[in-house]
Every structure is written in structure tokens, then in C-alpha cells.
Enzyme design. Structure first.
Site, PDB file in Angstrom:
ATOM      1  CG  LEU A   1      -2.004  -1.032   1.327  1.00  0.00           C
ATOM      2  CD1 LEU A   1      -2.766  -0.897   2.640  1.00  0.00           C
ATOM      3  CD2 LEU A   1      -2.972  -0.911   0.150  1.00  0.00           C
TER       4      LEU A   1
ATOM      5  CB  CYS B   1       7.065  -9.822 -12.550  1.00  0.00           C
ATOM      6  SG  CYS B   1       8.338 -11.034 -12.951  1.00  0.00           S
TER       7      CYS B   1
END
Ligand code: NAD
Ligand code: UGA
Length: 450
Positions: A251, A261
């Protein structure tokens, strides 16, 4: 068990050495002769904490070796892990050439039944296609299973050896049994195993990365609102992250995510949704927010330096995150491009990623020997990667080295009060800025690093 690992990149090396440490005999194979030569000489071509030492131990006790001969490795092994790259394809989705080539070669040269374990990240449905391909290529039974890898660079060994969960995807009970045998030492330690269909395992990996990237983009989007209305995104992070239904991880607002990725996996998921005729409204926004975040960061720097001719920016950090030398899709690239286009000059430093970034950026920027060298004479500091050595700087000394006063903390990792107390102007992501000498009122004592 005798295992071949095809591909000696981040995933192949970490999986190979960890499987060896679980007691298996592992031959790690790569087509890159120079890479194999250096691994045989004990030189590990990537920076990953603890990896070199572990490789040294497993090579010394005879459980790990390196080779370029994938045919021999496949013949001597009952199980073959495929850990080759699956880069983005030109038209969208993954380029699966390396994966198909490695699988077909293993199947063609099989001297008995084999299990192919797909460790590379692939889109759902790939395992079934691969199973058909290898069935044609061999007279022996070739079982294709999926065992997605969830490791993070920088904590890769810990992530492999102490996983939150291990996922097995297979189309038969035999496939699951082989995977159980491989991971038995971790199963015995109580780590959670989930067995499912191959498609579900493939999709679990996709969904995990997309969800993590989405959380980051969510916070990055909100950071722009926080910035405007005078809220502190770090307080919001703690405020929502302590809700057990939300959880605290991933977060952290910042300059945007990078790495080999998240960008490619989100893009591949968007592509696959489109191929089934469903417009991926939510997923498409993840990458768009990420790009905008990098541009907003660069624009804020340029705006603050308006009026200075060719302002000098000291860029702290180039790797896509700390504890790695990996620069694939690093936010630094887009930020550098935008700053240069805006007329800035850049002197950059990263503890591990200098060589990798030089290969791409070349002489468009200047490279520093260390933090002080990068900072001397700078109009602004831009912190792009949260390396520990940036967090622990003596801000009194840094202020004296600078020509200007602006510090842009792109990772919300610095002690803002110390920066402003040193007479510097602290700018963060989604946090109220601190003018020189100003303290942060109403601080909740949040530890914002990490
Ligand atoms: P990488 O590019 O670092 O390594 C891939 C290696 O495979 C290269 O060294 C290449 O030379 C080798 N190779 C290619 N074709 C080969 C062949 N036919 N035979 C032998 N070697 C061959 O890639 P990576 O970062 O390790 O990623 C591998 C896969 O794992 C990707 O699908 C990626 O999405 C996935 N993944 C990566 C991470 C990560 O943190 N890097 C984490 C989880 C999953
Ligand atoms: C990520 C996943 O975390 C792994 O589970 C997965 O196996 C891997 O991708 C993969 O499939 O390759 P990695 O890319 O190594 O791992 O690194 P992360 O720690 O996930 O960070 C990715 C990017 O997000 C970094 O640029 C990082 O700085 C950024 N990030 C991370 C944030 O901006 N905020 C956060 O709160 C967390």
C-alpha cells in the site's frame, strides 16, 4: 530427486539452489555460456542477498552444478523445472518462445517419463498447450505441471524457503504427487500447500501480481488527492492497512512500481481479457496510473526548479527497488527521460545498479561514485529507490553539498523532519510538503520507511 532447472536467471538460480538445499541433486542449465562459466567460477551474475553464499555451499557439497548442456541435464533428471524468461510479446501477451523451445527440447531428448514443471509466469491455458506440444515430441509420458513462483527480488531466498503458500497445478494425481515429493521438506515444516488445476495455478500467479500492482496504483492515485487536499497518504496507509480485511502490504505510494514482472504481467492479463472479448476496465487502469505517477513526479521536480537554467538533479537510486541490481522496467527510466526532456542534467548513483543502468541510458546522464558525489552542486535530490544508505544520510552534511534546497522523496522513506531541519525543502508523494525549518504538525509517529 534428480532435478534439472532450465534457465539461470533470478528464478532459476534461486529455485535451483533452494531445491538443492532441500536435498535434491540439481543441474542448473543456461544457454548463456558466459553466465554458466562465471557461475562455475563462483561468480554469481546477479545481486541477491545471501545467494552467492548459498550457491557456494551447495556446489561444495555436490548437490548443485551448472551446465550449458540441457540435453544431458534433462536425460539425467526425472523432473525438469522451466525457469526461462517469458518477456512481453510485440503484439501483447507473453513471448513464450523460450519456454516452448526449452520444453520441446527436453521432451525430444527424454529417455524415459519426465515431469516438466513450469516455474516461469505464463498466461492461463499455456500448460495445456505445452502438454500437447511435448506429447507430440516424445514417445515417453511427459507430465506438465505448474508451480508458480511468488518470490520477490531482494528477499528471494526467504520467500522460497519460508513461503506464504506453495501452489501446485496439475492435470493428474501423479503430477501432484511429484510436486509433493519435491517440496516434502517444506510440507513437513508446515508451509501451506494448495493443489489445483493447472489453469487455476496459472491464474493464481496472474491474479496475485495484478492484485499487488493494483493496490500500489490505488494508493498512488489516492496520493494525488492527498497531496491536493493536505492529507498524508502515509497516515491513510496505516489507517486502512490495519483493517484485517485490507492488510498492510503493498500500500506504499511512491514513484510507481517497476520490475520485470508487474508491468508485463498486468499487460499480459489485459491482453488476455481482450482476446476473450471482455474489456478489462479495472486492469487497464493499473498501468495507466503507474505511468502517470512517474510523469507527475518528474513534473513536480521540473516545476520546482523553473527559472534555473539546466537545473542539476542528483538522482538517488536506479534499481526498480532496493536490495537488487535489477533495472528491468525501473521507474528511473521514464523519470530520467522526462527530466532530460525538461532540460535538467542528471548525476545518478545507485549502490548496485550502476552497470545495468549504464547499458541502457549510456552517456545521457553522469554517473557518481557515491551519494556525496551525486549531490555536490545539485539543485534538487530525487530519491527513486529506498536504499537503506539513503535513509540514514546526515542531512546537515547533504544540505552543505547542495546548491539548491529541494528534496523529492519518491518513496516516502526519508525522515522528513530531519530533512527540513537541515534547511531543505521536503517534497514527498501524497504528503504535505515541509518548507525549510518546518516540522510536521499532528505527526502520528508513523514509521514510513520500507
Ligand atoms: P531472467 O531473464 O533473469 O532469466 C532467464 C534465463 O533463461 C536467462 O539467463 C536465459 O539465458 C535463460 N534461457 C532462455 N532460454 C533458455 C533455454 N532454452 N535453455 C536454457 N536457458 C535458457 O528471467 P527471470 O527473472 O528469472 O524470470 C523467469 C521467469 O520467472 C519469467 O517468466 C518471470 O516472469 C518469472 N518470475 C520472475 C520473478 C522475478 O522476481 N524475477 C519472480 C517470479 C516469477
Ligand atoms: C513481485 C511480487 O511481489 C512477487 O510475489 C512476484 O513473484 C514477482 O513480482 C514476480 O512475479 O516477478 P518483485 O517484482 O521482485 O516481486 O518486487 P516487489 O517487492 O513486488 O516490488 C515491485 C515494485 O513495486 C517495486 O518497484 C517496488 O518498489 C514497488 N512497490 C512495492 C511499491 O511501489 N509500493 C509497495 O507498497 C510495494
Amino acid at each position: 530427486m534428480d532435478i534439472a532447472v532450465i534457465g539461470c536467471g533470478y528464478v532459476g538460480l534461486v529455485s535451483g539452489v533452494c531445491l538443492a538445499s532441500l536435498g535434491h541433486k540439481v543441474i542448473a542449465v543456461d544457454v548463456d555460456e558466459a553466465r554458466v562459466k562465471s557461475l562455475r567460477e563462483g561468480i554469481v551474475p546477479i545481486y541477491e542477498p545471501g545467494l552467492s553464499e548459498m550457491i557456494k555451499n551447495e556446489v561444495a557439497n555436490g548437490r548443485l552444478s551448472f551446465d550449458t548442456d540441457s540435453v544431458r541435464a534433462a536425460r539425467e533428471s526425472s523432473t525438469i523445472f522451466l525457469a526461462v524468461g517469458t518477456p512481453p510479446a510485440k503484439g501483447g501477451g507473453y513471448d513464450l518462445t523460450y519456454l516452448y523451445t526449452a520444453a520441446e527440447q527436453a521432451a525430444k531428448n527424454a529417455n524415459g517419463p519426465k515431469t516438466l514443471v513450469i516455474k516461469s509466469t505464463v498466461n492461463p491455458g499455456t500448460g495445456s498447450k505445452l502438454a500437447k506440444l511435448v506429447a507430440k515430441a516424445s514417445t515417453h509420458r511427459i507430465e506438465v505441471v505448474n508451480n508458480p513462483e511468488f518470490l520477490r527480488e531482494g528477499t528471494a531466498i526467504q520467500d522460497f524457503m519460508q513461503p506464504d503458500r506453495i501452489v501446485f497445478g496439475a492435470a493428474s494425481a501423479e503430477g501432484i504427487a511429484t510436486l509433493r515429493e519435491i517440496y516434502q521438506p517444506l510440507i513437513d515444516k508446515g508451509f501451506a500447500i494448495f493443489s489445483m488445476s493447472r489453469e487455476s495455478a496459472e491464474m493464481t500467479k496472474f491474479a496475485a501480481n495484478a492484485m499487488l500492482a493494483m493496490r500500489i496504483s490505488f494508493m498512488n492515485e489516492l496520493s494525488q488527492l492527498a497531496q491536493t487536499i493536505g492529507a498524508d497518504i502515509e497516515s491513510v496507509r496505516v489507517g486502512i492497512g490495519t483493517d484485517a480485511r485490507i492488510g498492510p502490504g503493498f500500500l506504499k505510494a511512491g514513484v510507481g512500481y517497476g520490475g520485470s514482472c508487474f508491468p508485463k504481467d498486468v499487460q499480459a492479463l489485459v491482453h488476455q481479457m481482450k482476446t476473450i472479448g471482455v474489456e478489462p476496465l479495472l486492469l487497464s487502469g493499473i498501468e495507466q496510473v503507474n505511468f502517470r505517477q512517474k510523469m507527475t513526479y518528474a513534473k513536480n521536480i521540473l516545476d520546482a526548479l523553473k527559472g534555473i537554467e539546466n537545473p542539476a538533479v542528483a538522482l538517488w537510486g536506479l534499481a526498480f527497488k532496493s536490495d537488487t541490481d535489477d533495472v528491468r522496467e525501473a521507474p528511473a527510466f521514464d523519470i530520467i527521460r522526462a527530466l532530460l526532456e525538461g532540460g535538467a542534467t542528471i548525476k545518478a548513483y545507485d549502490p548496485q545498479a550502476m552497470e545495468n543502468i549504464k547499458k541502457v541510458v549510456g552517456n545521457k546522464i553522469t554517473y557518481a561514485k557515491g551519494v556525496a558525489d551525486a549531490t555536490a552542486g545539485a539543485d534538487a535530490i530525487a530519491v527513486i529507490t529506498d536504499w537503506p544508505e539513503f535513509i540514514t544520510q546526515d542531512w546537515g552534511k547533504i544540505a552543505k553539498l547542495m546548491k539548491g534546497k529541494h528534496v523529492f522523496d519518491g518513496r516516502n522513506c526519508l525522515a522528513s523532519g530531519k530533512v527540513s531541519a537541515a534547511g531543505l525543502h521536503y517534497h514527498a508523494i501524497g504528503r504535505p510538503e515541509l518548507k525549510p525549518g518546518e516540522g510536521r504538525p499532528g505527526s502520528m509517529g508513523i514509521v514510513s520507511a520500507g
